[in-house]
Design a protein around this motif. Structure first.
Motif, PDB file in Angstrom:
ATOM      1  N   LEU A  62      24.737  62.339  67.344  1.00 13.09           N
ATOM      2  CA  LEU A  62      23.898  61.135  67.285  1.00 13.09           C
ATOM      3  C   LEU A  62      23.871  60.554  65.866  1.00 13.09           C
ATOM      4  CD1 LEU A  62      20.824  61.946  69.566  1.00 13.09           C
ATOM      5  CD2 LEU A  62      23.045  60.960  70.156  1.00 13.09           C
ATOM      6  N   MET A  63      23.962  61.441  64.884  1.00 13.82           N
ATOM      7  CA  MET A  63      23.967  60.965  63.496  1.00 13.82           C
ATOM      8  C   MET A  63      25.237  60.209  63.145  1.00 13.82           C
ATOM      9  SD  MET A  63      22.479  64.307  61.546  1.00 13.82           S
ATOM     10  CE  MET A  63      21.098  65.224  62.237  1.00 13.82           C
ATOM     11  N   MET A  64      26.310  60.469  63.928  1.00 17.31           N
ATOM     12  CA  MET A  64      27.595  59.817  63.635  1.00 17.31           C
ATOM     13  C   MET A  64      27.501  58.303  63.627  1.00 17.31           C
ATOM     14  SD  MET A  64      30.552  61.759  65.744  1.00 17.31           S
ATOM     15  CE  MET A  64      31.872  60.630  65.291  1.00 17.31           C
ATOM     16  N   PHE A  65      26.510  57.751  64.333  1.00 14.41           N
ATOM     17  CA  PHE A  65      26.413  56.292  64.403  1.00 14.41           C
ATOM     18  C   PHE A  65      25.797  55.699  63.144  1.00 14.41           C
ATOM     19  CE2 PHE A  65      26.767  57.851  68.685  1.00 14.41           C
ATOM     20  CZ  PHE A  65      27.721  57.015  69.217  1.00 14.41           C
ATOM     21  N   GLY A  66      25.356  56.577  62.255  1.00 16.26           N
ATOM     22  CA  GLY A  66      24.825  56.087  60.983  1.00 16.26           C
ATOM     23  C   GLY A  66      23.348  55.784  61.060  1.00 16.26           C
ATOM     24  N   PRO A  67      22.763  55.394  59.917  1.00 19.38           N
ATOM     25  CA  PRO A  67      21.321  55.179  59.815  1.00 19.38           C
ATOM     26  C   PRO A  67      20.822  54.124  60.809  1.00 19.38           C
ATOM     27  CG  PRO A  67      22.382  54.993  57.669  1.00 19.38           C
ATOM     28  CD  PRO A  67      23.462  55.130  58.671  1.00 19.38           C
ATOM     29  N   HIS A  68      19.516  54.140  61.050  1.00 17.91           N
ATOM     30  CA  HIS A  68      18.908  53.111  61.894  1.00 17.91           C
ATOM     31  C   HIS A  68      19.202  51.740  61.315  1.00 17.91           C
ATOM     32  CE1 HIS A  68      16.961  55.670  64.687  1.00 17.91           C
ATOM     33  NE2 HIS A  68      16.189  56.255  63.797  1.00 17.91           N
ATOM     34  N   PHE A 102      20.203  69.362  77.201  1.00 18.07           N
ATOM     35  CA  PHE A 102      20.294  68.802  75.852  1.00 18.07           C
ATOM     36  C   PHE A 102      19.133  69.311  75.005  1.00 18.07           C
ATOM     37  CE2 PHE A 102      22.946  66.241  78.451  1.00 18.07           C
ATOM     38  CZ  PHE A 102      23.967  65.818  77.619  1.00 18.07           C
ATOM     39  N   PRO A 103      19.395  69.578  73.734  1.00 13.88           N
ATOM     40  CA  PRO A 103      18.376  70.199  72.883  1.00 13.88           C
ATOM     41  C   PRO A 103      17.371  69.177  72.370  1.00 13.88           C
ATOM     42  CG  PRO A 103      20.380  69.860  71.626  1.00 13.88           C
ATOM     43  CD  PRO A 103      20.675  69.386  73.017  1.00 13.88           C
ATOM     44  N   ASP A 104      16.767  68.429  73.256  1.00 14.66           N
ATOM     45  CA  ASP A 104      15.822  67.389  72.847  1.00 14.66           C
ATOM     46  C   ASP A 104      14.731  67.285  73.910  1.00 14.66           C
ATOM     47  OD1 ASP A 104      14.385  65.152  72.189  1.00 14.66           O
ATOM     48  OD2 ASP A 104      16.099  63.781  72.198  1.00 14.66           O
ATOM     49  N   PRO A 105      13.546  67.838  73.639  1.00 13.40           N
ATOM     50  CA  PRO A 105      12.478  67.820  74.644  1.00 13.40           C
ATOM     51  C   PRO A 105      12.016  66.397  74.972  1.00 13.40           C
ATOM     52  CG  PRO A 105      11.694  68.740  72.537  1.00 13.40           C
ATOM     53  CD  PRO A 105      13.169  68.555  72.411  1.00 13.40           C
ATOM     54  N   ILE A 107      15.719  61.568  65.011  1.00 11.66           N
ATOM     55  CA  ILE A 107      16.846  62.215  64.330  1.00 11.66           C
ATOM     56  C   ILE A 107      16.378  62.705  62.964  1.00 11.66           C
ATOM     57  CG2 ILE A 107      19.063  61.698  63.212  1.00 11.66           C
ATOM     58  CD1 ILE A 107      19.523  59.747  65.633  1.00 11.66           C
ATOM     59  N   ASP A 108      16.841  63.860  62.573  1.00  7.09           N
ATOM     60  CA  ASP A 108      16.476  64.433  61.271  1.00  7.09           C
ATOM     61  C   ASP A 108      17.347  63.794  60.183  1.00  7.09           C
ATOM     62  OD1 ASP A 108      16.000  65.892  59.023  1.00  7.09           O
ATOM     63  OD2 ASP A 108      16.344  67.857  59.955  1.00  7.09           O
ATOM     64  N   TRP A 109      16.860  62.676  59.639  1.00 16.05           N
ATOM     65  CA  TRP A 109      17.681  61.949  58.666  1.00 16.05           C
ATOM     66  C   TRP A 109      17.814  62.690  57.340  1.00 16.05           C
ATOM     67  CZ3 TRP A 109      20.939  58.926  60.680  1.00 16.05           C
ATOM     68  CH2 TRP A 109      20.618  58.240  61.867  1.00 16.05           C
ATOM     69  N   ASP A 110      16.865  63.581  57.086  1.00 19.22           N
ATOM     70  CA  ASP A 110      17.017  64.394  55.869  1.00 19.22           C
ATOM     71  C   ASP A 110      18.287  65.220  55.959  1.00 19.22           C
ATOM     72  OD1 ASP A 110      14.731  63.380  54.870  1.00 19.22           O
ATOM     73  OD2 ASP A 110      13.464  65.100  55.431  1.00 19.22           O
ATOM     74  N   GLU A 111      18.487  65.800  57.151  1.00 19.78           N
ATOM     75  CA  GLU A 111      19.707  66.593  57.336  1.00 19.78           C
ATOM     76  C   GLU A 111      20.943  65.708  57.176  1.00 19.78           C
ATOM     77  OE1 GLU A 111      19.978  69.077  60.880  1.00 19.78           O
ATOM     78  OE2 GLU A 111      22.146  68.767  60.957  1.00 19.78           O
ATOM     79  N   PHE A 112      20.890  64.536  57.793  1.00 22.03           N
ATOM     80  CA  PHE A 112      22.025  63.614  57.708  1.00 22.03           C
ATOM     81  C   PHE A 112      22.395  63.329  56.247  1.00 22.03           C
ATOM     82  CE2 PHE A 112      23.495  59.150  57.350  1.00 22.03           C
ATOM     83  CZ  PHE A 112      24.678  59.250  58.056  1.00 22.03           C
TER      84      PHE A 112
END
Lengths: 95, 255, 331
Positions: free
Chosen positions: C208-214, C256-259, C275-280
């Motif tokens: 999901l992070m592959m699409f880049g920031p919001h 999927f790992p998302d409740p 999405i955990d943007w810190d990780e990104f």
């Protein structure tokens, strides 16, 4: 860049006999033999061709986009070069 | 009417060929993503895919001939190290690009006349495999050969590396041309030419390439042998550990 | 195929208003821009940056998947994986070629990658731990990339669009290959299913992070859209990906790992968690589990290959000299 760069070659492939070679991309190679092999290995992996040309990119002379208007627009007004310019009665049939 | 061979002999012959192709194809595939230039990252997998494809055809046929119901993967993945019968050349480690290209040239220059000989094999199935493989190997000779020329006749460093490769691989050439009971029976049945007779063709391919590359042919003072009897170098065990990892860890599963 | 939302391009440009307006008119008329056409410096710079990042992503992307070529569990899988990783190399090559039409060399782009100046898709900084990761990459990472890349076939810059058409055509087997691996595992023995689920758990969020920031946080999005380098926003593409992928996962019995992931009838699309943007950003900035290894592997291939490239050039010079000498002698 001070370092020597491996020259760029433009690759043209004939998809099958009867068709013209068509530009499909480029490869880097030190000489024409390796350029041909690289073109074969890169651009014909899925049976895309029956013949390959490679041309040093530096050997291509291209028209200048700045001159696009003077080069190509004069042709647009010469409508009499096209068959639809001439009217032929329908009774004559296909011509 | 040519003599026929037993299942066992034909299977043994097919496994030698199949193991050669799998092992050297596996070695080439190790380069994928690490080649000296991007164009070679495409060229080497092309050769590896040809070799793995040939190995698959040979394993499938070996499985049929053997008649024990083993499929290509069971034969390719589930034998013990001493049961692999590839030539030692095929398993030599990649070393630098000069080593890899020279190894490929030697193997291709050996296989090209062998496949050509098998085009008229009394075994129609093998003749069919040869018809496809013969074209593939012809390109391998060209590609590896062009690189050997460029590296041999390039810079002082590339010449030094190419000569080192010639030295290093010299002991593994003679084994390619060995004959034994298996090859004798195969020759007698008109299935494939005697490896011993292929040496002039090999030299006719490699000779002009060496001449253009400015390389001297090096006779090994002592040739290594044993691959056809399953006596390998130490490196093969690691190759097999990688190759067999999944099949050994998860026995009997479908992938 | 591994483009990711573009990171860090400056789209500012200094041409006069009349030039920019005329250029924009060409773009708005869906005219393609070709290599020697006049173009704003910002347009050229953005393209070089984006195509370069895209090419680097393909090349670095060969490493995590290449990690399993020698250990593929069957000959059929081995051949398919090798062909796929080779394709990624080919896609990198097409893309470098497209960027080269803008006056930057492959060598310069490679140096930018190796120096850490140029980015690549951050997802390749995660390790491939099991065979199922090869399935997950094909299914999720190639799936995400397809979302990004199909619109790029209509990009305003001709050489990029043409490269993407070739890439997308070749890619069509990649995602299917990955999904087939996942399906085989999900329907296999319990260990295999567990392996597939574990891979999905690890690769879902990075995909999901592959699409880049919001969109709201994306610095260059508007201008790229205006110039039709980009056709959809990061969030639009991410949503499309989630909507397409979730049913595929459910079909083979994976979770999927998302409740917070659930179908939203009203908007006709899935809702999903934050999405955990810190990780990104941590991974983009070089602190993912594999950043150092990936760059080190590329550096090693480049350094180890230097003598080969030099030899090829030296031999080419000698060939040329010999040919000219032979010609002279004949005259």
């Amino acid at each position: 860049m001070t370092r020597n760069q491996i020259p760029l070659w433009e690759v043209f492939i004939r998809p099958r006999n009867g068709l013209a070679h068509k530009h499909c991309g480029s490869v880097h190679a030190a000489d024409e033999v390796m350029a041909l092999q690289a073109a074969r290995d890169v651009y014909t992996r899925r049976g895309e061709g029956t013949s390959i040309w490679v041309v040093p990119s530096a050997a291509i002379t291209a028209s200048d986009p700045e001159n696009k208007a003077e080069n190509f627009e004069p042709a647009l007004s010469k409508v009499y070069r096209h068959p639809t310019f001439y009217e032929i009665p329908e009774e004559v049939g296909h011509m | 009417m040519a003599a026929t061979v037993s299942r066992e002999v034909l299977t043994a012959f097919l496994l030698r060929l199949a193991d050669d192709h799998l092992v050297i194809g596996h070695r080439l595939s190790e380069w994928c993503g690490h080649a000296p230039m991007l164009e070679e990252d495409l060229a080497m997998p092309n050769m590896a895919l040809d070799l793995i494809g040939q190995a698959r055809a040979l394993y499938q046929y070996a499985g049929e001939v053997e008649g024990k119901g083993r499929d290509e993967d069971q034969i390719a993945y589930l034998r013990r190290e001493r049961d692999y019968v590839n030539c030692l050349l095929a398993e030599r480690e990649n070393g630098d690009f000069a080593h890899t290209m020279l190894r490929q040239l030697y193997f291709a220059a050996f296989m090209q006349p062998l496949w050509q000989g098998m085009l008229s094999s009394s075994d129609a199935h093998l003749a069919g495999i040869a018809a496809k493989a013969e074209k593939e190997v012809a390109y391998h000779v060209r590609h590896a050969g062009e690189w050997v020329v460029r590296l041999g006749d390039g810079t002082p460093e590339s010449t030094r590396r190419m000569r080192a490769a010639v030295d290093a691989l010299a002991p593994y050439v003679d084994e390619l041309f060995e004959s034994d009971d298996v090859t004798a029976a195969i020759v007698k049945a008109g299935i494939a030419p005697d490896p011993a007779t292929l040496r002039p063709s090999f030299e006719a391919i490699v000779g002009p390439i060496f001449a253009e590359a400015g390389l001297e042919w090096v006779e090994a003072s002592y040739g290594q042998t044993g691959g056809r009897q399953g006596r390998h170098g130490e490196a093969l065990g690691y190759l097999l550990a990688d190759l067999q990892h999944m099949q050994r860890t998860y026995p009997g599963m479908v992938w | 195929m591994y483009s990711q939302g573009l990171i860090g391009a400056k789209t500012d440009t200094t041409e006069d208003e009349a030039f920019l307006v005329a250029f924009q008119a060409r773009i708005d008329a869906e005219e393609k821009i070709e290599p020697n056409d006049p173009m704003p410096e910002g347009y050229r710079r953005t393209l070089i940056r984006q195509i370069g990042q895209h090419a680097h992503s393909e090349i670095v992307g060969m490493l995590p998947e290449g990690n399993w070529i020698t250990r593929a569990p069957s000959l059929r899988r081995k051949a398919a994986l090798l062909a796929k990783v080779q394709d990624e190399g080919g896609h990198g090559l097409y893309l470098y070629s497209a960027a080269e039409t803008l006056g930057v060399s492959r060598e310069e782009m490679t140096e930018e990658l190796l120096s850490g100046k140029a980015k690549y898709s951050s997802i390749f900084n995660y390790p491939t731990l099991t065979w199922a990761d090869i399935g997950a990459i094909g299914w999720l990472v190639d799936g995400a990339a397809i979302m990004n890349q199909i619109p790029l076939c209509r990009c305003s810059y001709g050489p990029y669009a043409r490269a993407m058409i070739r890439v997308c055509k070749e890619e069509s087997f990649h995602q299917r290959q990955g999904y087939e691996i996942m399906m085989t595992l999900a329907r296999g023995a319990p260990e295999q299913k567990e392996m597939a689920q574990d891979a999905l758990n690890r690769w879902w969020w990075p995909s999901l992070m592959m699409f880049g920031p919001h969109d709201a946080d994306s610095q260059h999005g508007d201008q790229s859209m205006k110039w039709k380098i980009k056709r959809f926003t990061n969030d639009e593409l991410r949503q499309k990906f989630v909507d397409a992928t979730v049913p595929q996962g459910e079909f083979i019995g994976l979770t999927f790992p998302d409740p917070e992931l659930k179908w939203n009838e009203e908007k006709g699309a899935y809702d999903f968690g934050a999405i955990d943007w810190d990780e990104f950003w941590r991974v983009v900035k070089g602190h993912g589990p594999m950043n150092r290894e990936r760059l080190a592997a590329r550096q090693k291939a480049w350094d180890d290959g230097a003598w080969v490239r030099e030899a090829a050039l030296a031999h080419a010079e000698k060939r040329k000299a010999r040919r000219e000498a032979a010609k002279m002698a004949a005259e």
